[in-house]
Design an enzyme around this catalytic site. Structure first.
Site, PDB file in Angstrom:
ATOM      1  N   ASP A 123       0.844  -1.193   0.000  1.00  0.00           N
ATOM      2  CA  ASP A 123       0.000   0.000   0.000  1.00  0.00           C
ATOM      3  C   ASP A 123       0.881   1.244   0.000  1.00  0.00           C
ATOM      4  O   ASP A 123       2.054   1.207   0.406  1.00  0.00           O
ATOM      5  CB  ASP A 123      -0.938   0.009   1.205  1.00  0.00           C
ATOM      6  CG  ASP A 123      -0.196   0.054   2.541  1.00  0.00           C
ATOM      7  OD1 ASP A 123       0.753  -0.751   2.718  1.00  0.00           O
ATOM      8  OD2 ASP A 123      -0.557   0.871   3.408  1.00  0.00           O
ATOM      9  N   GLU A 190      -0.020  -0.886   5.849  1.00  0.00           N
ATOM     10  CA  GLU A 190       1.046  -0.403   6.739  1.00  0.00           C
ATOM     11  C   GLU A 190       0.938   1.090   6.983  1.00  0.00           C
ATOM     12  O   GLU A 190       1.199   1.573   8.094  1.00  0.00           O
ATOM     13  CB  GLU A 190       2.420  -0.743   6.140  1.00  0.00           C
ATOM     14  CG  GLU A 190       3.605  -0.445   7.065  1.00  0.00           C
ATOM     15  CD  GLU A 190       4.146   0.981   6.957  1.00  0.00           C
ATOM     16  OE1 GLU A 190       4.957   1.382   7.816  1.00  0.00           O
ATOM     17  OE2 GLU A 190       3.741   1.700   6.016  1.00  0.00           O
ATOM     18  N   GLU A 191       0.553   1.835   5.958  1.00  0.00           N
ATOM     19  CA  GLU A 191       0.530   3.292   6.066  1.00  0.00           C
ATOM     20  C   GLU A 191      -0.516   3.806   7.045  1.00  0.00           C
ATOM     21  O   GLU A 191      -0.488   4.977   7.427  1.00  0.00           O
ATOM     22  CB  GLU A 191       0.306   3.919   4.686  1.00  0.00           C
ATOM     23  CG  GLU A 191       1.409   3.632   3.662  1.00  0.00           C
ATOM     24  CD  GLU A 191       2.745   4.266   4.008  1.00  0.00           C
ATOM     25  OE1 GLU A 191       2.837   4.942   5.053  1.00  0.00           O
ATOM     26  OE2 GLU A 191       3.706   4.085   3.241  1.00  0.00           O
ATOM     27  N   ASP A 217      12.387  -5.970   7.647  1.00  0.00           N
ATOM     28  CA  ASP A 217      11.395  -5.070   7.055  1.00  0.00           C
ATOM     29  C   ASP A 217      12.106  -3.856   6.468  1.00  0.00           C
ATOM     30  O   ASP A 217      13.339  -3.739   6.534  1.00  0.00           O
ATOM     31  CB  ASP A 217      10.393  -4.644   8.140  1.00  0.00           C
ATOM     32  CG  ASP A 217       9.134  -3.989   7.579  1.00  0.00           C
ATOM     33  OD1 ASP A 217       8.934  -4.008   6.343  1.00  0.00           O
ATOM     34  OD2 ASP A 217       8.345  -3.456   8.377  1.00  0.00           O
TER      35      ASP A 217
END
Length: 487
Positions: A123, A190-191, A217
């Site tokens: 994303d 994630e955002e 990550d």
């Protein structure tokens, strides 16, 4: 006279001893950098760039309001991955969590070894409305111009997703089989915190008893002129990330006409409280990941800087004073205070009955939300101001003197032979924090060599990455899988 000579002699002797000991410390600082084993991985650049370029065109945008998600586009992106990486989808098990978070499992030959995990997110943040025309290339064009790939996600973080898949596809097609299980885990939110992506992936694997030797990550990158006294580019691997807390300060009281104000108004008292916080600040302390960073880079410094950092016990107050002079280095050694929102009043001639300020704190490892709230209360010393605070505390701190960190460090050196690879404290948030629950160590590293200006483009205008950086990222991910499977 004899007493005076004795004092001079003793003082001179102590000074000489000080010089000898500090110089000894300086000249005996050993490098913590492994010798590079130059990568032999050959990537079909044109094909790899073409696939990445296409991946950028999918507008997989995260919004705080989840109802705005264009989930059809997210599914189209997943379909594109299956089409583009046939070897991955034929040899790895794919599981979807909450429909759009992806877990790929590459089964290893030795089940007694703990698995490793590579994670990224596909994303991206929205392009700020009205800024689209400010881009040199359209935000979701994926255009390749003069050796650069343009578009949202080229840095954050489709380069991680596509880079990992490209590396895995390459290894499979070249007959490689891992000794330990390898998990590829890709979140889709994630955002906005990763609750339905990475967090749900963790819950799924935790129920099955899956634990990792390490999870890697996104995070720090390789940046030139990052550390004073180090001429080489420095690649920083996050071994922890700061916590993030949002405090809301509110004061209520009688309003009234602006022609008859009290000596203390709501706005004035709240402004004074913020001023007190900025004036006091949290104590600075060079410890933990910040200290680790300088232990790794000190051997690579010019003599003067090496002398200071090799004798940190003596010069720590001076080092901390130097680090506090710049926001980026100050954030490395203390919890930060950033007032971000102030709301009060609606009419120019009416005193507001309520004033509210929002302050963001980035917490050092070991700091707590409870401790931050106490710090605010003691500092502002105004019981009329209500304080509410919420957020997440800093993640755990992963080790550096272990095969896990050394595998990442070696892989980076194999690709970027001239870079100094060191641990550090990550200021921003990532999905890595969720994996703390099921991993012995979590690391944060984006394997690209970029500038300070590139960092500003991650959530801003003109996000792009060079073709060379993208190809090197693929090589790194392949190298880190190979390095970890040698252990």
């Amino acid at each position: 006279m004899k007493k005076f000579k004795w004092i001079i002699t003793v003082t001179g002797g102590l000074l000489l001893l000080f010089v000898v000991l500090t110089l000894f410390n300086t000249f005996t600082v050993d490098s913590k950098q492994p010798s590079p084993d130059s990568t032999t991985i050959k990537i079909n650049k044109q094909a790899a760039v073409s696939r990445f370029s296409k991946a950028i065109t999918f507008q997989t945008i995260s919004y705080k309001d989840r109802s705005k998600f264009d989930l059809e586009t997210f599914q189209l992106f997943i379909d594109y991955l299956k089409e583009s990486y046939p070897a991955v989808h034929s040899n790895l098990e794919l599981e979807k969590v909450n429909d759009y978070a992806l877990i790929y499992k590459w089964k290893g030959t030795n089940p007694s070894k703990k698995p490793i995990g590579l994670t990224a997110h596909y994303d991206v943040v929205p392009v700020i409305e009205g800024t689209e025309d400010n881009w040199q290339q359209k935000p979701f064009s994926g255009n390749v111009v003069e050796g650069n790939i343009w578009g949202r996600g080229t840095l954050d973080d489709k380069i991680g997703v596509i880079g990992i898949l490209e590396a895995t596809e390459y290894l499979i097609n070249n007959g490689y089989s891992p000794s330990r299980d390898v998990y590829l885990m890709f979140g889709h939110d994630e955002e906005i915190g990763g609750l339905e992506g990475a967090s749900a992936i963790v819950d799924t694997l935790k129920e099955r008893g899956v634990t990792f030797a390490f999870v890697l990550d996104e995070g720090g990158a390789i940046v030139e002129n990052m550390v004073p006294g180090v001429k080489k580019p420095v690649g920083v691997v996050g071994i922890s990330e700061k916590g993030s807390a949002t405090a809301e300060l509110t004061i209520k009281g009688s309003g009234g006409h602006s022609s008859q104000p009290k000596d203390e108004t709501n706005i004035g008292r709240l402004s004074a409280a913020i001023a007190k916080l900025e004036d006091r600040q949290f104590d600075a302390d060079l410890k933990g990941p910040g200290e680790d960073l300088f232990e790794f880079v000190a051997p690579e410094m010019s003599f003067g800087m090496k002398y200071v950092f090799a004798n940190k016990v003596i010069f720590e107050p001076i080092i901390e004073k130097i680090l506090l002079q710049k926001p980026a280095s100050a954030a490395l050694i203390r919890t930060t205070i950033a007032p971000t929102i102030f709301n009060a009043g609606e009419q120019y001639n009416a005193l507001p009955e309520e004033a509210t300020a929002v302050i963001n704190f980035r917490l050092m490892p070991g700091e707590t939300l409870k401790g931050v709230k106490k710090f605010i209360r003691n500092t502002i010393d105004d019981n009329a101001i209500q304080i509410t605070i919420e957020g997440i505390e800093a993640s755990g701190v992963s080790e550096t003197n272990n095969w896990q960190f050394k595998s990442i460090q070696q892989a980076a050196r194999n690709v970027y032979e001239n870079a100094v690879i060191a641990p550090y404290l990550m200021f921003a948030g990532s999905d890595a924090k969720h994996y703390d629950a099921i991993s012995e160590n979590t690391y944060r590293f984006s394997p690209v060599q970029i500038t300070a200006e590139d960092l500003k483009r991650m959530h801003g205008t003109d996000e792009h990455i060079s073709e060379e950086n993208y190809i090197n990222a693929i090589k790194f991910y392949a190298e880190v899988m190979k390095e970890a499977n040698r252990k």
